[in-house]
Design a protein around this motif. Structure first.
Motif, PDB file in Angstrom:
ATOM      1  N   GLU A 189       0.823  -1.198   0.000  1.00 18.59           N
ATOM      2  CA  GLU A 189       0.000   0.000   0.000  1.00 18.59           C
ATOM      3  C   GLU A 189       0.862   1.254   0.000  1.00 18.59           C
ATOM      4  O   GLU A 189       1.629   1.474   0.920  1.00 18.59           O
ATOM      5  CB  GLU A 189      -0.902   0.005   1.238  1.00 18.59           C
ATOM      6  N   PRO A 190       0.742   2.086  -1.033  1.00 21.45           N
ATOM      7  CA  PRO A 190       1.482   3.357  -1.003  1.00 21.45           C
ATOM      8  C   PRO A 190       0.810   4.319  -0.046  1.00 21.45           C
ATOM      9  O   PRO A 190      -0.408   4.258   0.162  1.00 21.45           O
ATOM     10  CB  PRO A 190       1.374   3.856  -2.447  1.00 21.45           C
ATOM     11  N   LYS A 191       1.609   5.179   0.550  1.00 23.50           N
ATOM     12  CA  LYS A 191       1.033   6.167   1.457  1.00 23.50           C
ATOM     13  C   LYS A 191       1.742   7.492   1.269  1.00 23.50           C
ATOM     14  O   LYS A 191       2.901   7.539   0.853  1.00 23.50           O
ATOM     15  CB  LYS A 191       1.123   5.712   2.908  1.00 23.50           C
ATOM     16  N   ILE A 192       1.043   8.550   1.543  1.00 19.35           N
ATOM     17  CA  ILE A 192       1.601   9.891   1.423  1.00 19.35           C
ATOM     18  C   ILE A 192       2.438  10.153   2.670  1.00 19.35           C
ATOM     19  O   ILE A 192       1.928  10.115   3.782  1.00 19.35           O
ATOM     20  CB  ILE A 192       0.488  10.935   1.276  1.00 19.35           C
ATOM     21  N   VAL A 193       3.722  10.417   2.475  1.00 19.70           N
ATOM     22  CA  VAL A 193       4.625  10.629   3.602  1.00 19.70           C
ATOM     23  C   VAL A 193       5.061  12.080   3.734  1.00 19.70           C
ATOM     24  O   VAL A 193       5.626  12.466   4.748  1.00 19.70           O
ATOM     25  CB  VAL A 193       5.866   9.713   3.514  1.00 19.70           C
TER      26      VAL A 193
END
Length: 182
Positions: A122-126
């Motif tokens: 899962e990509p996530k905004i960091v």
């Protein structure tokens, strides 16, 4: 000209602040249009490599935003190297401005979308960044992208007044993404 110096994971001593100010003020002699400068000094400890002292400088001008980042085992060396890198970038930018006024260029940017899928997970905004989008030509946007050292740049196309993205392709050419509203 406003110069802001910040530190992260390291103490910003008076000596380090003065050294940074002395070095960073030298950049002014290369470019008159500097509005403000932001310097961030960071210490990062990474067990796989030696400790890193990172100096990051962002220069806000009437035209492009110019950014340089350098890491080394010594903070003073990082500051020296980042100022040298910044001077080279400013000279390169000024040279391109001179070239542009002497001889018009007609660089055609071609859009090419890469349909490769992302890796599983899962990509996530960091990190979230906000910036003013200035009207410019795709060629100016490509130059701005190079000065920032990024692989893409979002801008308002001054010819079409639409939001566009210029990006670096694997063959070291540039691509231009133009939206089609449906």
């Amino acid at each position: 000209m406003d110069i802001r110096i910040k530190s992260r994971n390291t103490e910003l001593t008076d000596a380090l602040r003065e050294y940074t100010l002395d070095k960073i003020k030298k950049v002014r002699k290369y470019f008159d249009g500097i509005l403000e400068m932001e310097v961030e000094l960071t210490y990062e400890k990474n067990p796989s490599i030696s400790q890193s002292h990172i100096a990051e400088v962002t220069v806000f001008t009437k035209g492009p935003v110019i950014r340089a980042v350098v890491a080394s085992p010594d903070m003073y060396a990082s500051i020296d190297q980042v100022v040298d890198k910044l001077e080279r970038q400013i000279k390169k930018y000024k040279g391109k401005l001179i070239d542009r006024t002497q001889q018009p260029r007609s660089t055609k940017l071609v859009a090419d979308l890469d349909n490769n899928s992302r890796s599983a997970g899962e990509p996530k905004i960091v990190k979230v960044k906000q910036f003013a989008i200035k009207p410019m030509t795709p060629e100016e946007a490509a130059l701005q992208m190079e000065l920032l050292g990024h692989d893409f740049y979002v801008f308002t196309n001054s010819e079409t007044e639409e939001i566009n993205v210029v990006y670096r392709r694997k063959d070291n050419n540039y691509g231009l993404i133009e939206p089609i509203y449906q």
